[in-house]
Scaffold this motif. Structure first.
Motif, PDB file in Angstrom:
ATOM      1  N   ASN A  54      -0.973   0.304   3.919  1.00  0.00           N
ATOM      2  CA  ASN A  54      -1.179   0.384   2.467  1.00  0.00           C
ATOM      3  C   ASN A  54      -2.294  -0.590   2.131  1.00  0.00           C
ATOM      4  O   ASN A  54      -2.135  -1.799   2.286  1.00  0.00           O
ATOM      5  N   GLY A  82      -4.143  -4.024  -6.021  1.00  0.00           N
ATOM      6  CA  GLY A  82      -2.994  -4.878  -5.799  1.00  0.00           C
ATOM      7  C   GLY A  82      -3.391  -6.074  -4.951  1.00  0.00           C
ATOM      8  O   GLY A  82      -4.541  -6.504  -4.961  1.00  0.00           O
ATOM      9  N   HIS A 115       3.072  -9.878   0.315  1.00  0.00           N
ATOM     10  CA  HIS A 115       3.482  -8.482   0.144  1.00  0.00           C
ATOM     11  C   HIS A 115       2.910  -7.670   1.302  1.00  0.00           C
ATOM     12  O   HIS A 115       1.730  -7.806   1.643  1.00  0.00           O
ATOM     13  N   PRO A 137       7.689  -0.883   1.652  1.00  0.00           N
ATOM     14  CA  PRO A 137       7.146  -2.182   1.247  1.00  0.00           C
ATOM     15  C   PRO A 137       8.173  -3.299   1.441  1.00  0.00           C
ATOM     16  O   PRO A 137       9.379  -3.054   1.501  1.00  0.00           O
ATOM     17  N   ARG A 174      -3.345  -1.476  -0.607  1.00  0.00           N
ATOM     18  CA  ARG A 174      -2.998  -2.229  -1.821  1.00  0.00           C
ATOM     19  C   ARG A 174      -4.207  -2.372  -2.760  1.00  0.00           C
ATOM     20  O   ARG A 174      -4.425  -3.435  -3.344  1.00  0.00           O
TER      21      ARG A 174
END
Length: 673
Positions: free
Chosen positions: A586, A591, A649, A661, A588
């Protein structure tokens, strides 16, 4: 683009392996005011185990993030409803696949408002981002093919940036200021520069382009954006770096957005600052040893030094900008097949007509540049034939005799334009945008300062009184190597050997852009006789991707392996390690992989993320599917005393292929005054 270990990359790579033009307008009268908009989008690609683009070193693969990559967009519309959009993206260069897909998505959303005539996508030329977002073989060698996640991150981020700028259009103004900046670049190809006529050299004391232009964007008298143009390479970070970084121009943008306007991660877009390129082909930020080394021996410090020089001067010009751009917004663009341009004598040194050639790279291309040297096979400027490279080129990339003759005095290594399909693009996009009395000339190459000046002169001669200011924005809409003057080309240093279309590449750009300037001035349309091809068959990657993530015995994803110390002073570096998954699960985008949080009563407030320049996120594969995230935060000088923690994260891929996640947090630590 450097050529380090190009031969080994070629060997591995070989084994592994249309919008309508905008309607013309003859309206040159002043329009009633502007609407302006700015936007920003996250374009950060895969942060682990993907080849990086710029130094052409297959061993330089991503292993984390020093700073995220961003696309910044500026849109201006006049009272007649004409729009222009300028994008500066923190990547090495824009590819035609990216340009075509961005235009496709913008047209699906906005119809004919945005086309290949009035949208320009440029790159800051950082050499520290993941590659694999081209449909041309040459540009995907270090990634062993096409990287769909990197491509999607760049395209979708650019579209978000333009969309935010368009959707935020409001009555406003654009002001311009021009000045100079010394000490932020050197000429890394002095012998080639000195081969130009004295009159050309005299225009650039010290053999450098010190010009800086700043555009100030306001809405209702409130500043909302800064767009800077200055020539220096994105090579402050070296080939030894493995962290994604926006390099010196990205740091300059950070200093303006965050440092001057206080725009943190949660409020990005409230003010947008972009630092775009001009003719940076022979301009290096590495001030020692002719471009070979940065101001210091620390690449991170070099990035900050050169970035701060640009930011400080840009801010001064921004504050002094009083001249308002007024008048029509307009644009002209055309695709040109640069493999066979007939160049008129008025653009050539000898006054005779000449032609360009199908694309080819010279043997001295493998020598690399001073700030990205290649293997010790040949030296820059060596005009003798290297038998090894000649044989290698014949075996992997045969070049017709007529192309070799056309490219002289270049000793051809790779006939990149003679293959089917070509290994590098041949049909190149050219544009001129007009915002009142400013013309932004764009082209898909790395122009040396003299080659760039000759283009500016040719365009200015045809614009007449239409524009009193002009900028040449390189690295635009596609990429076809360097552009040198014929005199520089003759010496066959790295830049000349990487000038794709032969000795008259520079004059051809000058001629074709001058034609666009005539059309802009007279209001004539500029239809394209050719269009760049789509090459979906080249979207192939041999990289296996993420197979499985597993935590070590007795641990879970997000577990802290290394806790921070109990307290830190300002200026100290906090370190924490976590059990993690592969970051390519991911990306992100929009993010973050990390948050630095400060305790505020009973709540936690985020003070920094992986978008900040005080943090680094390093990913390390320990063994098999086990990996760690190594997070560092350098406590800013102005950090508030109190209790802090670091949160990580991530995302982990299980046996079934599902991705889930997770998050983890360190114990608290104290920042002391």
């Amino acid at each position: 683009m450097s050529a380090k270990r190009l031969l080994s990359v070629l060997t591995v790579g070989l084994l592994s392996l249309s919008p309508a033009p905008a309607s013309a307008t003859a309206d040159n009268s002043a329009a009633d005011g502007y609407r302006v908009g700015v936007g920003i989008g996250d374009i950060t690609g895969e942060a682990a185990e993907v080849g990086m683009l710029g130094y052409a070193d297959p061993g330089q693969t991503t292993s984390g993030i020093a700073s995220r990559q961003w696309a910044r967009a500026f849109v201006v519309a006049d009272g007649a409803g004409r729009h222009v959009a300028f994008v500066s993206a923190e990547i090495d260069f824009v590819t035609q696949a990216v340009q075509m897909e961005v235009l496709k998505r913008l047209q699906a959303r906005y119809g004919t408002t945005y086309t290949d005539q009035n949208v320009v996508l440029t790159a800051t030329h950082t050499h520290s981002g993941p590659g694999g977002f081209s449909e041309y073989l040459m540009w995907n060698l270090t990634t062993l093919g096409f990287e769909a996640p990197v491509f999607e991150a760049i395209v979708s981020g650019i579209v978000r940036a333009v969309g935010a700028a368009h959707d935020g259009l409001a009555p406003g103004t654009v002001k311009i200021a021009e000045g100079t900046l010394s000490g932020a670049n050197v000429n890394r190809s002095l012998p080639a520069f000195q081969n130009n006529p004295a009159a050309d050299r005299a225009r650039f004391p010290g053999a450098v382009d010190t010009r800086m232009t700043v555009l100030r964007f306001e809405q209702g008298g409130r500043p909302v954006g800064l767009l800077d143009f200055f020539a220096t390479h994105g090579t402050s970070m070296t080939p030894a770096n493995h962290l994604i970084s926006a390099d010196n121009k990205g740091y300059a943008a950070h200093l303006i957005e965050d440092g001057v306007h206080g725009v943190d991660w949660a409020h990005r877009g409230a003010f947008v600052a972009a630092f775009a390129q001009t003719n940076a082909g022979d301009m290096s930020p590495n001030l020692r040893n002719g471009g070979a080394q940065g101001p210091t021996d620390d690449e991170f410090e070099n990035t900050r030094i050169i970035g701060k020089l640009q930011a400080d001067r840009a801010q001064q010009l921004f504050e002094s900008a009083t001249e308002e751009l007024t008048g029509p917004v307009d644009a002209r663009g055309r695709y040109v097949d640069f493999s066979a341009v007939q160049v008129a004598g008025q653009y050539t040194p000898d006054g005779q007509a000449h032609r360009t050639c199908p694309g080819a790279l010279g043997q001295n291309f493998t020598a690399g540049a001073e700030d990205g040297p290649g293997p010790p096979i040949v030296e820059e400027g060596d005009l003798s034939t290297n038998p090894l490279l000649l044989l290698a080129g014949i075996v992997v990339n045969p070049t017709p005799a007529e192309v070799r003759a056309c490219q002289a005095p270049k000793d051809v290594f790779l006939g990149s334009g003679s293959q089917s399909p070509p290994w590098t693009p041949q049909i190149m996009p050219l544009q001129i945008l007009r915002i009142g009395q400013l013309a932004i000339t764009t082209a898909p190459g790395e122009f040396t300062v003299v080659a760039g000046q000759r283009v500016r002169d040719a365009v200015a001669a045809e614009l007449g009184g239409v524009a009193t200011h002009q900028i040449l924005a390189g690295y635009a809409n596609a990429y076809a190597g360097y552009v040198t003057t014929p005199e520089e080309y003759d010496l066959q240093h790295y830049e000349g050997a990487a000038t794709h279309f032969g000795r008259y590449t520079g004059p051809a750009y000058a001629q074709e852009l001058a034609k666009l300037a005539v059309a802009l001035r007279t209001g004539q349309p500029t239809p394209s006789a050719v269009q760049p091809p789509a090459l979906p068959q080249n979207r192939i990657s041999v990289r296996p991707g993420v197979v499985l993530d597993t935590p070590p015995l007795g641990k879970s994803f997000g577990s802290v392996v290394t806790q921070p110390d109990a307290s830190y002073a300002r200026g100290a570096t906090v370190r924490a390690d976590f059990v993690t998954g592969h970051p390519n699960n991911n990306l992100r985008n929009e993010g973050t992989f990390l948050e630095v949080q400060r305790q505020d009563g009973g709540a936690w407030t985020t003070v920094s993320t992986d978008a900040g320049w005080q943090t680094t996120y390093r990913w390390k594969r320990e063994y098999l599917g086990v990996s760690t995230a190594q997070i560092a935060w350098t406590v800013p000088a102005g950090a508030a005393p109190g209790s802090y923690r670091i949160v990580h994260h991530g995302d982990a891929k299980g046996l079934t292929g599902s991705i889930k996640p997770f998050s983890g947090a360190t114990r608290t630590f104290t920042v002391t005054p």
